[in-house]
Design a protein around this motif. Structure first.
Motif, PDB file in Angstrom:
ATOM      1  N   THR A  57       0.801  -1.224   0.000  1.00 11.93           N
ATOM      2  CA  THR A  57       0.000   0.000   0.000  1.00 11.93           C
ATOM      3  C   THR A  57       0.831   1.271   0.000  1.00 11.93           C
ATOM      4  O   THR A  57       0.306   2.331  -0.326  1.00 11.93           O
ATOM      5  CB  THR A  57      -0.946   0.029   1.217  1.00 11.93           C
ATOM      6  OG1 THR A  57      -0.167  -0.034   2.407  1.00 11.93           O
ATOM      7  CG2 THR A  57      -1.917  -1.144   1.178  1.00 11.93           C
ATOM      8  N   ILE A  81      -2.084  -1.713  -3.924  1.00 12.08           N
ATOM      9  CA  ILE A  81      -3.194  -0.768  -3.843  1.00 12.08           C
ATOM     10  C   ILE A  81      -2.641   0.626  -4.091  1.00 12.08           C
ATOM     11  O   ILE A  81      -1.722   1.066  -3.395  1.00 12.08           O
ATOM     12  CB  ILE A  81      -3.891  -0.837  -2.467  1.00 12.08           C
ATOM     13  CG1 ILE A  81      -4.397  -2.264  -2.208  1.00 12.08           C
ATOM     14  CG2 ILE A  81      -5.027   0.174  -2.396  1.00 12.08           C
ATOM     15  CD1 ILE A  81      -4.959  -2.479  -0.823  1.00 12.08           C
ATOM     16  N   PRO A  83      -3.361   4.887  -4.582  1.00 11.70           N
ATOM     17  CA  PRO A  83      -4.298   5.893  -4.070  1.00 11.70           C
ATOM     18  C   PRO A  83      -5.241   6.444  -5.144  1.00 11.70           C
ATOM     19  O   PRO A  83      -6.285   7.002  -4.825  1.00 11.70           O
ATOM     20  CB  PRO A  83      -3.388   6.982  -3.512  1.00 11.70           C
ATOM     21  CG  PRO A  83      -2.091   6.799  -4.217  1.00 11.70           C
ATOM     22  CD  PRO A  83      -1.981   5.340  -4.544  1.00 11.70           C
ATOM     23  N   ARG A 131      -6.340   0.592 -10.814  1.00 13.34           N
ATOM     24  CA  ARG A 131      -6.274   1.065  -9.428  1.00 13.34           C
ATOM     25  C   ARG A 131      -5.589   0.045  -8.525  1.00 13.34           C
ATOM     26  O   ARG A 131      -5.052   0.371  -7.485  1.00 13.34           O
ATOM     27  CB  ARG A 131      -7.698   1.335  -8.925  1.00 13.34           C
ATOM     28  CG  ARG A 131      -7.827   1.731  -7.477  1.00 13.34           C
ATOM     29  CD  ARG A 131      -7.434   3.186  -7.255  1.00 13.34           C
ATOM     30  NE  ARG A 131      -7.190   3.476  -5.873  1.00 13.34           N
ATOM     31  CZ  ARG A 131      -8.111   3.736  -4.953  1.00 13.34           C
ATOM     32  NH1 ARG A 131      -9.371   3.772  -5.300  1.00 13.34           N
ATOM     33  NH2 ARG A 131      -7.775   3.960  -3.717  1.00 13.34           N
ATOM     34  N   GLY A 160      -6.409   2.050   2.119  1.00 14.15           N
ATOM     35  CA  GLY A 160      -6.189   2.714   0.835  1.00 14.15           C
ATOM     36  C   GLY A 160      -4.707   2.874   0.598  1.00 14.15           C
ATOM     37  O   GLY A 160      -3.902   2.832   1.517  1.00 14.15           O
TER      38      GLY A 160
END
Length: 162
Positions: A57, A81, A83, A131, A160
């Protein structure tokens, strides 16, 4: 100091001590495993499969990815992941495991899958923005009857990307 009972049996604490020690070792080993890893589900038509993932992340985690690993479990992978939607590609520098790299759109549909060859520095860029990226062992998608257009179900409590 423990002394045997009048019948010559060892005291209870002498018998119980090894058992307590084993329980302690098991408890410590569980803590060392860390928190449970999330499971990602992929569906397409009648086909459905799940992957237990490590998360990438942060920029540092995404840059490291699966580099320097020598093995990956059959149904394990890494979920990157971001942003916001991204367009950049991935490469296999310092990655020893052949991988399928699935680019996933913000709508949680697989938009592209590229095959990564170990140690190859060719940049594998998807055809559309994405994404999320899911890396699994090469051939995993084909073996599970999944491909571009498959729907991805992510756990609700994922962080996120930063």
């Amino acid at each position: 100091m423990s002394t045997p009972s009048p019948r010559g049996e060892p005291p209870l604490r002498t018998v119980a001590l090894p058992f307590v020690f084993v329980l302690f070792i098991v408890a410590c080993a569980r803590d060392a495993e860390g928190p449970a890893r999330p499971v990602v589900v992929i569906e397409q038509g009648e086909a459905r499969a799940s992957v237990t993932v490590e998360l990438a992340t942060t920029p540092q985690q995404r840059a490291q990815g699966l580099m320097f690993r020598r093995a990956l479990g059959e149904n394990d992978g890494m979920l990157f992941i971001f942003p916001a939607e991204s367009r950049g590609g991935f490469w296999m520098r310092n990655t020893y495991i052949p991988l399928d790299i699935a680019y996933i759109g913000a709508d949680l549909t697989i938009v592209d899958i590229r095959r990564g060859t170990p140690l190859d520095e060719t940049i594998l860029t998807p055809s559309t923005p994405y994404r999320y990226v899911l890396e699994v062992n090469a051939g995993w998608f084909e073996a599970n009857g999944l491909g571009v257009g498959a729907r991805v179900i992510l756990p609700e409590d994922l962080p996120g990307g930063s």
